[in-house]
Design a protein around this motif. Structure first.
Motif, PDB file in Angstrom:
ATOM      1  N   LEU A  94       0.820  -1.212   0.000  1.00 38.72           N
ATOM      2  CA  LEU A  94       0.000   0.000   0.000  1.00 38.72           C
ATOM      3  C   LEU A  94       0.853   1.261   0.000  1.00 38.72           C
ATOM      4  CD1 LEU A  94      -2.828  -0.937   2.531  1.00 38.72           C
ATOM      5  CD2 LEU A  94      -2.987  -0.823   0.041  1.00 38.72           C
ATOM      6  N   GLY A  95       1.989   1.219   0.681  1.00 37.01           N
ATOM      7  CA  GLY A  95       2.844   2.398   0.725  1.00 37.01           C
ATOM      8  C   GLY A  95       2.289   3.484   1.630  1.00 37.01           C
ATOM      9  N   LEU A  96       1.936   3.118   2.866  1.00 40.91           N
ATOM     10  CA  LEU A  96       1.343   4.095   3.783  1.00 40.91           C
ATOM     11  C   LEU A  96       2.348   5.167   4.200  1.00 40.91           C
ATOM     12  CD1 LEU A  96      -0.851   1.771   6.039  1.00 40.91           C
ATOM     13  CD2 LEU A  96      -1.497   3.064   3.988  1.00 40.91           C
ATOM     14  N   VAL A  97       3.603   4.754   4.429  1.00 36.38           N
ATOM     15  CA  VAL A  97       4.631   5.752   4.745  1.00 36.38           C
ATOM     16  C   VAL A  97       4.842   6.678   3.556  1.00 36.38           C
ATOM     17  CG1 VAL A  97       7.075   6.068   5.285  1.00 36.38           C
ATOM     18  CG2 VAL A  97       5.776   4.250   6.417  1.00 36.38           C
ATOM     19  N   GLU A  98       4.872   6.101   2.360  1.00 33.21           N
ATOM     20  CA  GLU A  98       5.020   6.915   1.150  1.00 33.21           C
ATOM     21  C   GLU A  98       3.849   7.875   0.986  1.00 33.21           C
ATOM     22  OE1 GLU A  98       7.629   3.455   0.787  1.00 33.21           O
ATOM     23  OE2 GLU A  98       5.540   3.721   1.390  1.00 33.21           O
ATOM     24  N   THR A  99       2.664   7.427   1.381  1.00 33.51           N
ATOM     25  CA  THR A  99       1.481   8.282   1.298  1.00 33.51           C
ATOM     26  C   THR A  99       1.611   9.477   2.233  1.00 33.51           C
ATOM     27  OG1 THR A  99       0.064   6.419   0.697  1.00 33.51           O
ATOM     28  CG2 THR A  99      -1.013   8.355   1.634  1.00 33.51           C
ATOM     29  N   LEU A 100       2.033   9.231   3.444  1.00 29.97           N
ATOM     30  CA  LEU A 100       2.208  10.328   4.405  1.00 29.97           C
ATOM     31  C   LEU A 100       3.245  11.329   3.913  1.00 29.97           C
ATOM     32  CD1 LEU A 100       2.123   8.375   7.794  1.00 29.97           C
ATOM     33  CD2 LEU A 100       0.358   9.900   6.878  1.00 29.97           C
ATOM     34  N   LYS A 101       4.352  10.826   3.385  1.00 26.28           N
ATOM     35  CA  LYS A 101       5.402  11.726   2.905  1.00 26.28           C
ATOM     36  C   LYS A 101       4.946  12.506   1.672  1.00 26.28           C
ATOM     37  CE  LYS A 101       8.807   8.751   2.578  1.00 26.28           C
ATOM     38  NZ  LYS A 101      10.210   8.263   2.372  1.00 26.28           N
ATOM     39  N   GLU A 155      -7.076   8.246 -11.016  1.00 27.99           N
ATOM     40  CA  GLU A 155      -5.758   7.703 -10.677  1.00 27.99           C
ATOM     41  C   GLU A 155      -5.664   6.210 -10.992  1.00 27.99           C
ATOM     42  OE1 GLU A 155      -3.226   9.607 -10.057  1.00 27.99           O
ATOM     43  OE2 GLU A 155      -4.633  11.272 -10.229  1.00 27.99           O
ATOM     44  N   CYS A 156      -6.755   5.480 -10.770  1.00 25.06           N
ATOM     45  CA  CYS A 156      -6.747   4.059 -11.116  1.00 25.06           C
ATOM     46  C   CYS A 156      -6.548   3.861 -12.616  1.00 25.06           C
ATOM     47  CB  CYS A 156      -8.048   3.388 -10.665  1.00 25.06           C
ATOM     48  SG  CYS A 156      -8.142   3.062  -8.893  1.00 25.06           S
ATOM     49  N   LEU A 157      -7.086   4.774 -13.419  1.00 29.27           N
ATOM     50  CA  LEU A 157      -6.961   4.616 -14.864  1.00 29.27           C
ATOM     51  C   LEU A 157      -5.669   5.219 -15.405  1.00 29.27           C
ATOM     52  CD1 LEU A 157      -9.636   4.611 -17.509  1.00 29.27           C
ATOM     53  CD2 LEU A 157      -7.713   6.145 -17.880  1.00 29.27           C
ATOM     54  N   TYR A 224       2.970  15.714 -12.192  1.00 29.55           N
ATOM     55  CA  TYR A 224       3.337  15.561 -10.784  1.00 29.55           C
ATOM     56  C   TYR A 224       2.872  14.212 -10.244  1.00 29.55           C
ATOM     57  CZ  TYR A 224       3.554  16.660  -5.760  1.00 29.55           C
ATOM     58  OH  TYR A 224       3.810  16.641  -4.406  1.00 29.55           O
ATOM     59  N   ALA A 225       1.647  13.825 -10.584  1.00 31.88           N
ATOM     60  CA  ALA A 225       1.121  12.537 -10.119  1.00 31.88           C
ATOM     61  C   ALA A 225       1.920  11.380 -10.710  1.00 31.88           C
ATOM     62  CB  ALA A 225      -0.357  12.405 -10.481  1.00 31.88           C
ATOM     63  N   ASN A 226       2.321  11.489 -11.972  1.00 31.66           N
ATOM     64  CA  ASN A 226       3.162  10.449 -12.578  1.00 31.66           C
ATOM     65  C   ASN A 226       4.483  10.327 -11.833  1.00 31.66           C
ATOM     66  OD1 ASN A 226       1.230   9.941 -14.495  1.00 31.66           O
ATOM     67  ND2 ASN A 226       2.347  10.834 -16.200  1.00 31.66           N
ATOM     68  N   VAL A 236      -2.367   4.615  -3.420  1.00 30.16           N
ATOM     69  CA  VAL A 236      -3.029   5.366  -2.349  1.00 30.16           C
ATOM     70  C   VAL A 236      -2.451   6.776  -2.262  1.00 30.16           C
ATOM     71  CG1 VAL A 236      -3.481   5.474   0.129  1.00 30.16           C
ATOM     72  CG2 VAL A 236      -3.559   3.279  -1.051  1.00 30.16           C
ATOM     73  N   ALA A 237      -1.135   6.895  -2.409  1.00 28.14           N
ATOM     74  CA  ALA A 237      -0.485   8.203  -2.303  1.00 28.14           C
ATOM     75  C   ALA A 237      -1.020   9.177  -3.351  1.00 28.14           C
ATOM     76  CB  ALA A 237       1.029   8.048  -2.440  1.00 28.14           C
ATOM     77  N   VAL A 238      -1.084   8.742  -4.612  1.00 24.41           N
ATOM     78  CA  VAL A 238      -1.513   9.678  -5.658  1.00 24.41           C
ATOM     79  C   VAL A 238      -3.007   9.974  -5.558  1.00 24.41           C
ATOM     80  CG1 VAL A 238       0.358   9.213  -7.268  1.00 24.41           C
ATOM     81  CG2 VAL A 238      -1.667   7.752  -7.311  1.00 24.41           C
ATOM     82  N   ILE A 239      -3.804   9.026  -5.075  1.00 23.26           N
ATOM     83  CA  ILE A 239      -5.234   9.289  -4.896  1.00 23.26           C
ATOM     84  C   ILE A 239      -5.438  10.371  -3.850  1.00 23.26           C
ATOM     85  CG2 ILE A 239      -7.390   8.332  -3.990  1.00 23.26           C
ATOM     86  CD1 ILE A 239      -6.699   5.706  -5.363  1.00 23.26           C
ATOM     87  N   LEU A 240      -4.757  10.256  -2.708  1.00 18.63           N
ATOM     88  CA  LEU A 240      -4.934  11.239  -1.647  1.00 18.63           C
ATOM     89  C   LEU A 240      -4.373  12.599  -2.050  1.00 18.63           C
ATOM     90  CD1 LEU A 240      -4.312   9.261   1.666  1.00 18.63           C
ATOM     91  CD2 LEU A 240      -6.466   9.925   0.593  1.00 18.63           C
ATOM     92  N   VAL A 241      -3.246  12.617  -2.753  1.00 18.51           N
ATOM     93  CA  VAL A 241      -2.701  13.887  -3.235  1.00 18.51           C
ATOM     94  C   VAL A 241      -3.667  14.528  -4.225  1.00 18.51           C
ATOM     95  CG1 VAL A 241      -0.875  14.895  -4.655  1.00 18.51           C
ATOM     96  CG2 VAL A 241      -0.289  13.360  -2.774  1.00 18.51           C
ATOM     97  N   HIS A 242      -4.247  13.727  -5.093  1.00 22.18           N
ATOM     98  CA  HIS A 242      -5.231  14.229  -6.060  1.00 22.18           C
ATOM     99  C   HIS A 242      -6.428  14.839  -5.339  1.00 22.18           C
ATOM    100  CE1 HIS A 242      -7.288  13.402 -10.204  1.00 22.18           C
ATOM    101  NE2 HIS A 242      -7.797  14.480  -9.635  1.00 22.18           N
TER     102      HIS A 242
END
Length: 308
Positions: A94-101, A155-157, A224-226, A236-242
């Protein structure tokens, strides 16, 4: 990741699939009267939003399944750890730490808008009095579309389903980051047609300018998302940033800020305006500089899809 072997997915094929996915995402929005824009109904009408969320959810699911099934056949030369479809598509880990950062990094870029929203406009009170903004997501269909359905499906697509194909095809990282978002931006140009249908009184020049602006910032966000997706390997990270970027909108780059707690008579005094506006623009510049300096350190990850 090793280069693809002969017979694997080619770059034209990968970009062709990205274009096809975009059409699969957009065209169903015009397949029925429930999802098409009309002069007598706003795109923010609850029934229109529900119908659109349903069709784009089906489209996104179909494209994601297609990529998931295709990857084992075209991923013939990558290392085993990098060839897992779940990993390449950002689902696992999932990359939860990556999501927080990633959220922290994006928060630095939006330091000034956050200051204006929370402090100057007093939105902190809504959060302190029972997390009202979170309840609004469940209660208001436009908010649900902008902060949940839109970020998740897009983001999923455009990230999860498309980027792994471009990687396997051997596309350069610069092409993936900067060229593929043009398709993401073009996918939003159909809003020009919808705006003309629902706002026929608006001058054509103004409608074109609106669409050009939307194309520009959606393409920039797509780049940026890419970058985040490739560096963090986390969907998860790019969805929350979006979702966060959608909630903040475009930062103001001119004008004065006016604190909600100051009476009109006081807020019109130059001293007050200079102080609170000065803080805003210091944060705007300082946040941008901090974002740039931390762009690589805060996106470094052991589950990255690409190292650069």
């Amino acid at each position: 990741m090793d280069p693809p072997s002969p017979g694997a997915l080619s770059q034209p094929q990968a970009f062709g699939l990205l274009a096809a996915y975009t059409l699969v995402y957009v065209l169903p929005l015009y397949a029925s009267s429930q999802t098409r824009a009309s002069p007598g109904r706003s795109r923010d009408a609850p029934e229109a939003i529900r119908a659109r969320i349903f069709v784009v959810s089906l489209s996104t699911t179909a494209c994601s399944v297609a990529t998931f099934l295709l990857l084992p056949y075209v991923c013939t030369s990558a290392a085993a750890t990098g060839c897992s479809p779940l990993h390449l598509m950002g689902y696992w880990p999932l990359g939860l730490v990556e999501t927080l950062k990633s959220c922290l990094l994006t928060g630095l870029l939006f330091a000034a808008p956050l200051y204006e929203c929370l402090v100057i406009d007093g939105v902190w009170r809504e959060w302190a009095s029972g997390l009202q903004p979170l309840r609004d997501i469940w209660a208001e269909w436009p908010t649900w579309r902008n902060l949940v359905a839109g970020p998740v499906t897009e983001e999923c697509l455009f990230r999860s389903a498309a980027i792994p194909l471009l990687l396997i095809a051997g596309s350069s990282l610069s092409r993936i980051i900067f060229l593929s978002p043009v398709v993401f931006g073009l996918a939003h140009l159909h809003h020009f047609y919808e705006f003309r249908v629902t706002h026929p009184q608006t001058p054509l020049v103004a409608a074109i300018a609106r669409s050009v602006l939307q194309f520009s910032y959606t393409s920039l966000f797509g780049a940026y998302a890419n970058f985040l997706f490739l560096r963090t390997g986390s969907l998860v990270a790019v969805i929350l940033v979006h979702a966060f970027c959608n909630s903040m909108g475009l930062p103001r780059v001119w004008g004065a800020v006016q604190p909600y707690w100051l009476p009109e008579a006081d807020s019109s005094r130059p001293g007050h305006m200079i102080l609170w506006s000065g803080i805003y623009y210091v944060l705007l510049i300082g946040g941008a500089v901090s974002w740039w300096k931390n762009l690589y350190p805060l996106t470094e990850s052991p589950i990255a899809l690409a190292v650069f």
